[in-house]
Design an enzyme around this catalytic site. Sequence first.
Site, PDB file in Angstrom:
ATOM      1  N   ARG A 153      -1.058   9.840  -3.662  1.00 36.99           N
ATOM      2  CA  ARG A 153      -0.277   9.039  -2.634  1.00 36.99           C
ATOM      3  C   ARG A 153       0.394   7.851  -2.954  1.00 36.99           C
ATOM      4  NH1 ARG A 153      -5.748   8.650  -2.205  1.00 36.99           N
ATOM      5  NH2 ARG A 153      -6.981   6.614  -2.004  1.00 36.99           N
TER       6      ARG A 153
ATOM      7  N   ARG B  84       0.889  -1.376  -0.228  1.00 33.88           N
ATOM      8  CA  ARG B  84      -0.115   0.051   0.042  1.00 33.88           C
ATOM      9  C   ARG B  84       0.707   1.313  -0.119  1.00 33.88           C
ATOM     10  NH1 ARG B  84      -4.220  -0.443   4.919  1.00 33.88           N
ATOM     11  NH2 ARG B  84      -5.129   1.541   4.119  1.00 33.88           N
TER      12      ARG B  84
END
Length: 751
Positions: A608, A556
């Site tokens: 991100r 992630r």
Amino acid sequence: MTAARWSSATIQRRPLPSGTFQVPLLASPAMATAASSGGHQYVSVKLESPRLAALDLAPHLFGSHPIAGSWDPSKALPMERAADAIWELSCVLPSRHETMDFKLVLKQKADSSQCIVEEGPNRPLGCGSNEVEMTDAVFKLNEKDALECKVWVETEMLSPFDLAASWKAHQENFQPSRVRGTYDVVMDVTESRPKNDFASGLELDLEKYVVPTTPNMGSGVVYAANLTENPRSLLNTGMSSNNDTTMGILHNLVKGDASPDHYANTKKDVDGRHAPQQEGQRVVLVDRGVGSPRFARPNNETISTSNIKQDSEGKGMPAAEGAVAAAAVADQMYGPKEDRKLVIVLVGLPARGKTFTAAKLTRYLRWLGHETKHFNVGKYRRLKHGTNQTADFFRGDNKEGVEARNEVAALAMEDMLSWMEEGGQVGICDATNSTRNRRNMLMKMAEGKCKIIFVETICNDQDVLERNIRLKVQQSPDYAEQTDFEAGVRDFKERLAYYEKVYEPVEEGSYIKMIDMVSGNGGQLQINNISGYLPGRIVFFLVNCHLTPRPILLTRHGESLDNVGGRIGGDSSLSEAGQIYSRKLASFVEKRLKSERTASIWTSTLQRTILTAHPIIGFPKIQWRALDEINAGVCDGMTYDEVKKNKPEDYESRRKDKLRYRYPRGESYLDVIQRLEPVIIELERQRSPVVVIAHQAVLRSLYAYFADKPLEEVPKIEIPLHTIIEIKMGVTGVEEKRYKLMDAVNPTAGI
């Protein structure tokens, strides 16, 4: 080739250059159409110069070919900007084109009549394949100033299938984003790999960061046949089947009455091969993955939809949505009843990769939402007749051995058909099935119940065969009690010789032949009488599979500001902890992949993930819109407490069925899985390591594919922040290792 319909075709698969991401970004539909008649050459010319944009100059290409302007600078082809300092022009040329000379030229954006042609001789472009050439280009701006640029010229040979598949993937998934104005694929290539000044705070011994894995894949090597379906017909009764039809077929087969011409009265194709008899033309042509099905109605049949369940959980329907559900409904409405169920029968000599192929197909089809089971006949044989059978048991003239092997094959087929009657959709019969008699028996059993496709695996690479044989003896329960490994190898080779004496290649019915697909040197896929949605997808999947071992790293993004605030979706930047993780990740990638010069970094188009990948240098970075987080629709930017307060019905619906719940104006997990299929195909096709930096829902879906997790478990899979999941793919299957680089300051369950 965009529709899933092949009467007879051969696909020549080329070996992929290491690290090549195969999307001819600028090839036009006209070029794709022109390429359908034979092999073509894909050409990519890239120019890099940090000064070019500041000088307000645009690079062009012109040359001896009329398409390139025939040395007329005013007709030069413009290069498109692929990154901040990189311009690219790519095209497709006929495989036997004459040698073309070309040069690069710079034009003022304000005045295109002013041209600066590069210094030096012309650049030749021949017919070489799979080559990458890097040179310098010098442009004389004035008497005192010269501009130096790096130039890459890459050439690859494309088969018609490669070209059609790449162009379709480009159209479906790589168009510029209308939302953010960014491209879905952005190549950020760094020529060299200098020391990473950002990377710090990570110890040299990466094993110190390894954490226990979940029991999904594990780290040990497991014999793939042991993971297949348990023989319920043997486990429940301990006896062979009492099914009169099955026993009658077996009786005739053993007597020899089931001749190879059992289907001699069926309709033949134009090439003389047998094809199943049909009352009328029934075919569904469905574009791969996306788009509306194109139907060809039967000639003599009335269609009624009253008996077709529209519920996604209806019998015979896959637990999927979008294109999958649409095509499944189409197949039910427009196909014969038996075509709604599919049996894939593996064919091939031992040690040819049949079980490996069956396991990969099972995992892929389950992930797409199709009820699929893998039935291994060897498992039935070992349970009924024991594991201590010598090579003599497999002799073609051993009547008792032939009868025993046909019996367990029939039992496996009977179990498969019984399971299909209970709602199963795709069954995979994994055995040698090396004679026409055996295959006729299976076709007779399936008649009127399901459609059969034979998948024959052929390998002529002796090095691969020797490796497979030794791996088979090492792992197979047949040799678990054999203390002398070399004696086991000799026994297996003797068994193999007996099979070779009676082996009959597939020439009947619908089939896919995989010829030398696992050797790493290309291969062929021969296709006959293949039509329909699922068979078309299976063909597309198989042409991209190989055995090259390589790691895939899933992680992630670093903790984001929205993670800290507990907000859904959004496009926020990284928190302080997330920035620290991005530097630790860069250090990890540098150490873990220091010898892998062809690795690549994949991110979504959300900042991100891009910011998490930013400190990683020395590897190409590719942005995929397909890797974006699940679209939360009207709930985007809200906290779960706000959703519960303002949209209590949606909150409760999501809580009850997280897999199928679709956010208003957003997506469900099933939608995410469908848009991730091109990513899975590309991961299967890659031969070099890939680092995927994405989001929790996306990584849950990707991980579920590799771990062969049921769809119902996808929303529950744990994908913690600041943890790397390393998945190793190779001939022994899929293995997993996890590295936890740091704790999340604000751990959240996420979407």
